[in-house]
Scaffold this motif. Structure first.
Motif, PDB file in Angstrom:
ATOM      1  N   LEU A 182      20.071  21.297  -9.927  1.00 38.81           N
ATOM      2  CA  LEU A 182      21.470  21.105 -10.300  1.00 38.81           C
ATOM      3  C   LEU A 182      22.048  22.307 -11.045  1.00 38.81           C
ATOM      4  N   VAL A 183      21.270  22.861 -11.968  1.00 40.24           N
ATOM      5  CA  VAL A 183      21.773  23.998 -12.761  1.00 40.24           C
ATOM      6  C   VAL A 183      22.011  25.238 -11.901  1.00 40.24           C
ATOM      7  N   PRO A 184      21.048  25.663 -11.065  1.00 40.77           N
ATOM      8  CA  PRO A 184      21.353  26.821 -10.209  1.00 40.77           C
ATOM      9  C   PRO A 184      22.510  26.577  -9.256  1.00 40.77           C
ATOM     10  N   ALA A 185      22.711  25.328  -8.831  1.00 42.49           N
ATOM     11  CA  ALA A 185      23.840  25.031  -7.950  1.00 42.49           C
ATOM     12  C   ALA A 185      25.160  25.326  -8.654  1.00 42.49           C
ATOM     13  N   ARG A 186      25.289  24.925  -9.888  1.00 42.27           N
ATOM     14  CA  ARG A 186      26.524  25.191 -10.637  1.00 42.27           C
ATOM     15  C   ARG A 186      26.708  26.683 -10.896  1.00 42.27           C
ATOM     16  N   LEU A 187      25.629  27.371 -11.254  1.00 47.84           N
ATOM     17  CA  LEU A 187      25.728  28.795 -11.552  1.00 47.84           C
ATOM     18  C   LEU A 187      26.152  29.595 -10.325  1.00 47.84           C
ATOM     19  N   ILE A 188      25.512  29.344  -9.196  1.00 46.16           N
ATOM     20  CA  ILE A 188      25.817  30.104  -7.982  1.00 46.16           C
ATOM     21  C   ILE A 188      27.196  29.744  -7.452  1.00 46.16           C
ATOM     22  N   ARG A 189      27.612  28.502  -7.620  1.00 47.73           N
ATOM     23  CA  ARG A 189      28.965  28.120  -7.191  1.00 47.73           C
ATOM     24  C   ARG A 189      30.008  28.922  -7.962  1.00 47.73           C
ATOM     25  N   GLY A 190      29.797  29.083  -9.283  1.00 49.01           N
ATOM     26  CA  GLY A 190      30.730  29.892 -10.073  1.00 49.01           C
ATOM     27  C   GLY A 190      30.751  31.347  -9.643  1.00 49.01           C
ATOM     28  N   LEU A 216      25.088  34.255   3.729  1.00 55.61           N
ATOM     29  CA  LEU A 216      23.675  34.625   3.669  1.00 55.61           C
ATOM     30  C   LEU A 216      23.456  36.119   3.468  1.00 55.61           C
ATOM     31  N   ARG A 217      24.324  36.952   4.002  1.00 58.49           N
ATOM     32  CA  ARG A 217      24.099  38.399   3.960  1.00 58.49           C
ATOM     33  C   ARG A 217      24.904  39.120   2.889  1.00 58.49           C
ATOM     34  N   HIS A 218      25.933  38.467   2.347  1.00 60.53           N
ATOM     35  CA  HIS A 218      26.788  39.174   1.390  1.00 60.53           C
ATOM     36  C   HIS A 218      26.990  38.408   0.083  1.00 60.53           C
ATOM     37  N   ILE A 219      27.238  37.111   0.140  1.00 58.07           N
ATOM     38  CA  ILE A 219      27.474  36.343  -1.084  1.00 58.07           C
ATOM     39  C   ILE A 219      26.172  36.162  -1.866  1.00 58.07           C
ATOM     40  N   ILE A 220      25.174  35.570  -1.236  1.00 54.70           N
ATOM     41  CA  ILE A 220      23.920  35.280  -1.935  1.00 54.70           C
ATOM     42  C   ILE A 220      23.206  36.552  -2.412  1.00 54.70           C
ATOM     43  N   PRO A 221      23.087  37.623  -1.592  1.00 55.84           N
ATOM     44  CA  PRO A 221      22.443  38.838  -2.113  1.00 55.84           C
ATOM     45  C   PRO A 221      23.128  39.418  -3.344  1.00 55.84           C
ATOM     46  N   ASN A 222      24.433  39.218  -3.476  1.00 54.22           N
ATOM     47  CA  ASN A 222      25.138  39.751  -4.632  1.00 54.22           C
ATOM     48  C   ASN A 222      25.027  38.859  -5.859  1.00 54.22           C
ATOM     49  N   THR A 223      24.336  37.734  -5.729  1.00 53.93           N
ATOM     50  CA  THR A 223      24.052  36.882  -6.892  1.00 53.93           C
ATOM     51  C   THR A 223      22.567  36.936  -7.257  1.00 53.93           C
ATOM     52  N   ILE A 224      21.856  37.939  -6.751  1.00 54.22           N
ATOM     53  CA  ILE A 224      20.410  38.004  -6.922  1.00 54.22           C
ATOM     54  C   ILE A 224      20.018  38.062  -8.388  1.00 54.22           C
ATOM     55  N   GLY A 225      20.837  38.727  -9.220  1.00 53.73           N
ATOM     56  CA  GLY A 225      20.536  38.797 -10.638  1.00 53.73           C
ATOM     57  C   GLY A 225      20.514  37.424 -11.275  1.00 53.73           C
ATOM     58  N   THR A 226      21.567  36.647 -11.021  1.00 51.79           N
ATOM     59  CA  THR A 226      21.644  35.288 -11.550  1.00 51.79           C
ATOM     60  C   THR A 226      20.514  34.425 -11.005  1.00 51.79           C
ATOM     61  N   ILE A 227      20.197  34.592  -9.733  1.00 56.54           N
ATOM     62  CA  ILE A 227      19.140  33.789  -9.112  1.00 56.54           C
ATOM     63  C   ILE A 227      17.790  34.071  -9.769  1.00 56.54           C
ATOM     64  N   MET A 228      17.449  35.329  -9.956  1.00 60.18           N
ATOM     65  CA  MET A 228      16.150  35.682 -10.507  1.00 60.18           C
ATOM     66  C   MET A 228      16.012  35.243 -11.954  1.00 60.18           C
ATOM     67  N   VAL A 229      17.061  35.421 -12.734  1.00 62.62           N
ATOM     68  CA  VAL A 229      17.021  34.989 -14.133  1.00 62.62           C
ATOM     69  C   VAL A 229      16.841  33.484 -14.217  1.00 62.62           C
ATOM     70  N   ASN A 230      17.636  32.745 -13.435  1.00 62.34           N
ATOM     71  CA  ASN A 230      17.537  31.291 -13.473  1.00 62.34           C
ATOM     72  C   ASN A 230      16.192  30.801 -12.968  1.00 62.34           C
ATOM     73  N   ALA A 231      15.648  31.461 -11.947  1.00 62.87           N
ATOM     74  CA  ALA A 231      14.350  31.054 -11.408  1.00 62.87           C
ATOM     75  C   ALA A 231      13.254  31.185 -12.462  1.00 62.87           C
ATOM     76  N   MET A 299      15.315  39.814 -18.137  1.00 71.55           N
ATOM     77  CA  MET A 299      15.924  39.974 -16.821  1.00 71.55           C
ATOM     78  C   MET A 299      17.424  39.755 -16.880  1.00 71.55           C
ATOM     79  N   ARG A 300      17.858  38.823 -17.725  1.00 72.63           N
ATOM     80  CA  ARG A 300      19.294  38.607 -17.880  1.00 72.63           C
ATOM     81  C   ARG A 300      19.962  39.856 -18.438  1.00 72.63           C
TER      82      ARG A 300
END
Length: 310
Positions: A182-190, A216-231, A299-300
């Motif tokens: 749930l938390v990564p869903a909210r973060l990536i949506r923002g 898949l090729r432009h939105i998600i790769p540009n959120t990689i920082g947020t993804i890795m920190v949250n993971a 990482m953040r």
């Protein structure tokens, strides 16, 4: 001639080959990843945390091949034996070597933590990216589902799910992932709400790129920082969640064990002075969670543009 849209900060082959000459010295432009690694390595606590995690993985997965113990059969002759050269951390209430149990239990805790964090992050990222990119009524419906689930106390939801299904390693991974996405869903949506209005997204759309490709090729790769920190934080949270479930008696069934099970079994005997039944598992849980949190904090900072070296 084909033209490819580049995201802000992305180096093209031409720009990566260029060097700026200042004061007679050639300054090579570093990539964002290199800058992030520099910032991360400057954080000594994070480096220590990363080293500790590596050592803990080796301890849990390689240690049993070096320090061989019997974690299947009980040894009535050595119940709650004090630490000695034969049993470096003593034995538990059924005669099993505590150090060997700590290694085997760490395997389960780390496997659940890492796998559940991977599943939760993957599903949460896709859910948030789709909701943020689609917008409109679909975004409203998807995010109201997330808000409704977030309104339920995590521990209560865990207990309900654990009581509904028979505890096993795969089932516990799924249960923890179900409350963690749930938390990564909210973060990536923002993040997606901001990225979908960028010029490079419009350029890809003009060139005929589909919505799936954009996400898949432009939105998600540009959120990689947020993804890795949250993971990273997700792993720490998952280890705590499985320890909580195991402490409440809803962990993996015997003969499998984890640090939460060891902690639960040892608490009942601390009054008798059997400190080795609770402190090893408790220290392992606390230090591992702190190590992952230190890595996540660094990482953040590393992916925060304002703190990157230029």
């Amino acid at each position: 001639m084909s033209v490819r849209a580049t995201a802000p900060g992305e180096l093209t082959p031409a720009s990566s080959a260029l060097a700026a000459v200042e004061g007679g010295e050639v300054q090579i432009a570093g990539s964002a990843w290199r800058q992030a690694s520099y910032v991360f390595l400057e954080n000594r606590l994070a480096v220590a945390g990363l080293a500790y995690v590596v050592l803990m993985v080796l301890f849990c997965f390689v240690g049993p091949f070096i320090y061989r113990t019997n974690q299947i059969n009980t040894d009535i002759a050595n119940l709650t034996a004090v630490p000695s050269p034969a049993h470096l951390l003593g034995t538990d209430i059924v005669g099993k070597d505590v150090l060997g149990e700590l290694m085997v239990g760490g395997q389960t805790s780390l496997e659940i933590g890492l796998t559940a964090a991977l599943l939760a992050t993957t599903f949460g990222v896709l859910w948030g990216a789709i909701a943020g990119f689609a917008g409109g009524w679909l975004d409203q419906v998807m995010m109201r589902i997330v808000d409704s689930l977030l309104a339920i106390p995590t521990l209560f939801l865990l207990l309900v799910l654990a009581a509904m299904f028979t505890p096993s390693l795969p089932m516990l991974i799924i249960i923890v992932a179900l409350v963690a996405w749930l938390v990564p869903a909210r973060l990536i949506r923002g993040e997606t709400l901001s990225l979908r209005t960028r010029e490079y997204v419009d350029a890809v759309r003009v060139m005929g790129g589909s919505n799936v490709r954009i996400v898949l090729r432009h939105i998600i790769p540009n959120t990689i920082g947020t993804i890795m920190v949250n993971a990273t934080f997700q792993v720490a949270d998952a280890i705590l969640l499985i320890a909580t479930l195991s402490y409440l008696g809803l962990g993996v069934p015997p003969p499998s064990t984890n640090w939460g099970d060891m902690l639960s079994d040892g608490v009942s005997y601390t009054y008798a002075g059997y400190w080795w039944l609770i402190f090893p598992a408790g220290i392992a849980i606390v230090t591992t969670v702190v190590a992952f949190n230190l890595i996540g904090d660094a990482m953040r900072d590393a992916f925060e543009v304002r703190l990157q070296k230029r």
